[in-house]
Design a protein around this motif. Structure first.
Motif, PDB file in Angstrom:
ATOM      1  N   THR A 147      43.962  50.180  17.987  1.00 53.84           N
ATOM      2  CA  THR A 147      43.401  49.430  19.111  1.00 53.84           C
ATOM      3  C   THR A 147      42.317  50.238  19.791  1.00 53.84           C
ATOM      4  O   THR A 147      42.409  51.456  19.894  1.00 53.84           O
ATOM      5  CB  THR A 147      44.495  49.082  20.149  1.00 53.84           C
ATOM      6  N   LYS A 151      37.101  49.500  26.364  1.00 52.23           N
ATOM      7  CA  LYS A 151      37.122  48.051  26.560  1.00 52.23           C
ATOM      8  C   LYS A 151      35.866  47.545  27.267  1.00 52.23           C
ATOM      9  O   LYS A 151      35.582  46.356  27.255  1.00 52.23           O
ATOM     10  CB  LYS A 151      38.341  47.654  27.396  1.00 52.23           C
ATOM     11  N   LYS A 152      35.131  48.476  27.898  1.00 52.66           N
ATOM     12  CA  LYS A 152      33.973  48.085  28.696  1.00 52.66           C
ATOM     13  C   LYS A 152      32.688  48.674  28.136  1.00 52.66           C
ATOM     14  O   LYS A 152      32.710  49.629  27.359  1.00 52.66           O
ATOM     15  CB  LYS A 152      34.162  48.560  30.146  1.00 52.66           C
ATOM     16  N   SER A 184      40.146  38.937  17.255  1.00 54.79           N
ATOM     17  CA  SER A 184      41.053  39.144  18.383  1.00 54.79           C
ATOM     18  C   SER A 184      41.343  40.607  18.647  1.00 54.79           C
ATOM     19  O   SER A 184      41.994  40.939  19.642  1.00 54.79           O
ATOM     20  CB  SER A 184      42.381  38.410  18.131  1.00 54.79           C
ATOM     21  N   THR A 185      40.857  41.511  17.787  1.00 50.43           N
ATOM     22  CA  THR A 185      41.190  42.926  17.946  1.00 50.43           C
ATOM     23  C   THR A 185      39.998  43.824  18.220  1.00 50.43           C
ATOM     24  O   THR A 185      40.161  45.033  18.338  1.00 50.43           O
ATOM     25  CB  THR A 185      41.895  43.440  16.681  1.00 50.43           C
ATOM     26  N   ASP A 191      29.027  39.266  21.153  1.00 49.57           N
ATOM     27  CA  ASP A 191      28.948  40.230  22.256  1.00 49.57           C
ATOM     28  C   ASP A 191      28.108  41.444  21.882  1.00 49.57           C
ATOM     29  O   ASP A 191      27.374  41.986  22.721  1.00 49.57           O
ATOM     30  CB  ASP A 191      30.350  40.665  22.673  1.00 49.57           C
ATOM     31  N   GLN A 205      33.705  43.924  30.887  1.00 44.60           N
ATOM     32  CA  GLN A 205      34.989  43.993  30.186  1.00 44.60           C
ATOM     33  C   GLN A 205      34.963  43.037  28.996  1.00 44.60           C
ATOM     34  O   GLN A 205      34.865  41.822  29.174  1.00 44.60           O
ATOM     35  CB  GLN A 205      36.126  43.605  31.135  1.00 44.60           C
ATOM     36  N   PHE A 206      35.030  43.585  27.785  1.00 44.14           N
ATOM     37  CA  PHE A 206      34.960  42.751  26.596  1.00 44.14           C
ATOM     38  C   PHE A 206      36.263  42.002  26.371  1.00 44.14           C
ATOM     39  O   PHE A 206      37.354  42.542  26.527  1.00 44.14           O
ATOM     40  CB  PHE A 206      34.645  43.603  25.367  1.00 44.14           C
ATOM     41  N   SER A 207      36.117  40.733  26.007  1.00 41.84           N
ATOM     42  CA  SER A 207      37.273  39.895  25.705  1.00 41.84           C
ATOM     43  C   SER A 207      36.847  38.834  24.705  1.00 41.84           C
ATOM     44  O   SER A 207      35.917  38.058  24.985  1.00 41.84           O
ATOM     45  CB  SER A 207      37.815  39.220  26.963  1.00 41.84           C
ATOM     46  N   GLU A 209      38.144  36.145  24.031  1.00 44.50           N
ATOM     47  CA  GLU A 209      38.335  34.808  24.595  1.00 44.50           C
ATOM     48  C   GLU A 209      37.242  34.428  25.591  1.00 44.50           C
ATOM     49  O   GLU A 209      37.064  33.252  25.911  1.00 44.50           O
ATOM     50  CB  GLU A 209      39.697  34.706  25.295  1.00 44.50           C
ATOM     51  N   HIS A 210      36.504  35.441  26.075  1.00 43.61           N
ATOM     52  CA  HIS A 210      35.460  35.182  27.067  1.00 43.61           C
ATOM     53  C   HIS A 210      34.157  35.858  26.638  1.00 43.61           C
ATOM     54  O   HIS A 210      33.818  36.942  27.114  1.00 43.61           O
ATOM     55  CB  HIS A 210      35.889  35.690  28.447  1.00 43.61           C
ATOM     56  N   THR A 216      28.977  34.746  32.818  1.00 45.32           N
ATOM     57  CA  THR A 216      29.525  36.101  32.948  1.00 45.32           C
ATOM     58  C   THR A 216      29.009  36.749  34.223  1.00 45.32           C
ATOM     59  O   THR A 216      27.808  36.702  34.520  1.00 45.32           O
ATOM     60  CB  THR A 216      29.122  36.964  31.731  1.00 45.32           C
TER      61      THR A 216
END
Length: 351
Positions: A147, A151-152, A184-185, A191, A205-207, A209-210, A216
């Motif tokens: 993982t 994340k950002k 999803s991972t 992006d 913040q990466f997601s 789903e968004h 944004t």
């Protein structure tokens, strides 16, 4: 792996990209000498006289040689490299004095992209360490290989050294979420391209789903030249090159095609080379005599669809507490390599 993009036109170009990169590039670098250095072993002791043979024999200490270490070393370097304090200082000054070849840009933004755990954040921290004069970890580094710790979107100014220790250089290294084995991972294609185009706000913040879009928070609607990425660096773990999922190849080549369409040059780093070759682990100056590292470079080129002339090996600071001159040189050489392609971007977009 990256899935569908936000627009239909992007989807069409994505399909074309996959077809375009069907055949992988093979570098001419592999034509260099691959003659291994011959290992020297001690000869067996003489059998002596008959009376000597009847006496109890003493246990002889035989030097232990690593066959793998010898077999991976070539007689000649497959790339020429100089190692000295003078070389280190010259490279540092080159980075300190670097200025973007464009009046509209104050700093060069370089984006690092790669699989989870490849060493993107570690490379940023290692370069910062070289200029700080001590090992530091400003870019937060995780320990999981499954993982992404990052994340950002984080941008790190590489600051000068010596009398200019408090002054930032014109180089900014950007860290993003790692590419995973599924949408999803990890980082999505949409992006990644949004960051390169300059639409993503700092700290986003990466997601999956968004995806980054007009809704944004902080979305940059009209990116300036300073907001855009001027060079993309793919980061590949040399010690894991044989275990990457085959889907990564299609993912990277698809992404590379989209980035090329944006006019952004790309290079690559092969990390963890000290784990690829035992000889380089004990002496990093042997990196360009290592047959194992040379082969890992070729595999990385095949994975990315990139000639190995664009790829450079590096050793990040991970467990060390003190800097090493030769490790610094390898890191600085990588930065110098990146800046060459940054300059090409500005030359191509000078109009």
């Amino acid at each position: 792996m990256f899935g569908s993009l936000a627009t239909s036109s992007d989807t069409k170009s994505t399909t074309a990209a996959v077809h375009m990169f069907g055949s992988l590039a093979t570098s001419s670098d592999t034509k260099s000498s691959t003659t291994p250095v011959k290992a020297c072993f001690a000869l067996a002791p003489s059998s002596g006289t008959k009376s000597d043979r009847n006496k109890p024999k003493k246990k002889t200490e035989v030097p232990q040689f690593s066959l793998g270490e010898f077999s991976l070393l070539l007689e000649n370097e497959w790339r020429k490299m100089k190692w000295s304090e003078e070389v280190r200082e010259t490279l540092m000054e080159s980075v300190r004095s670097f200025k973007p070849a464009s009046e509209a840009v104050t700093e060069a933004r370089v984006l690092l992209i790669g699989p989870v755990g490849a060493g993107k954040s570690s490379f940023i921290s290692s370069v910062q360490s070289v200029f700080s004069g001590r090992v530091i970890n400003r870019a937060m580094v995780g320990s999981s290989s499954s993982t992404s710790f990052t994340k950002k979107l984080r941008s790190y100014n590489i600051r000068g050294a010596g009398e200019k220790a408090d002054e930032p250089t014109a180089l900014v290294l950007c860290d993003v979420m790692g590419v995973g084995e599924g949408e999803s991972t990890g980082l999505t294609l949409h992006d990644a391209l949004s960051v390169i185009k300059g639409h993503a706000p700092e700290g986003h913040q990466f997601s999956p789903e968004h995806p980054i879009g007009a809704e944004t928070v902080g979305f940059v609607r009209k990116p300036s030249s300073n907001d855009k990425v001027h060079c993309v660096v793919f980061v590949i773990d040399g010690s894991s090159i044989g275990s990457y999922a085959k889907s990564f190849g299609a993912t990277f080549q698809q992404l590379r095609e989209h980035i090329s369409n944006l006019g952004v040059h790309q290079v690559a780093l092969l990390t963890h080379v000290d784990q690829v070759c035992p000889a380089s682990r004990s002496d990093i100056t042997k990196v360009y005599r290592s047959q194992a590292i040379q082969k890992a470079m070729v595999k990385a080129g095949e994975l990315l669809g990139m000639a190995t002339s664009y790829i450079v090996p590096v050793k990040n600071y991970c467990s060390e507490l003190d800097l090493d001159e030769n490790t610094d040189i390898l890191l600085l050489k990588a930065v110098d390599h990146i800046l060459q392609y940054v300059n090409l971007y500005f030359q191509d977009n000078s109009d």
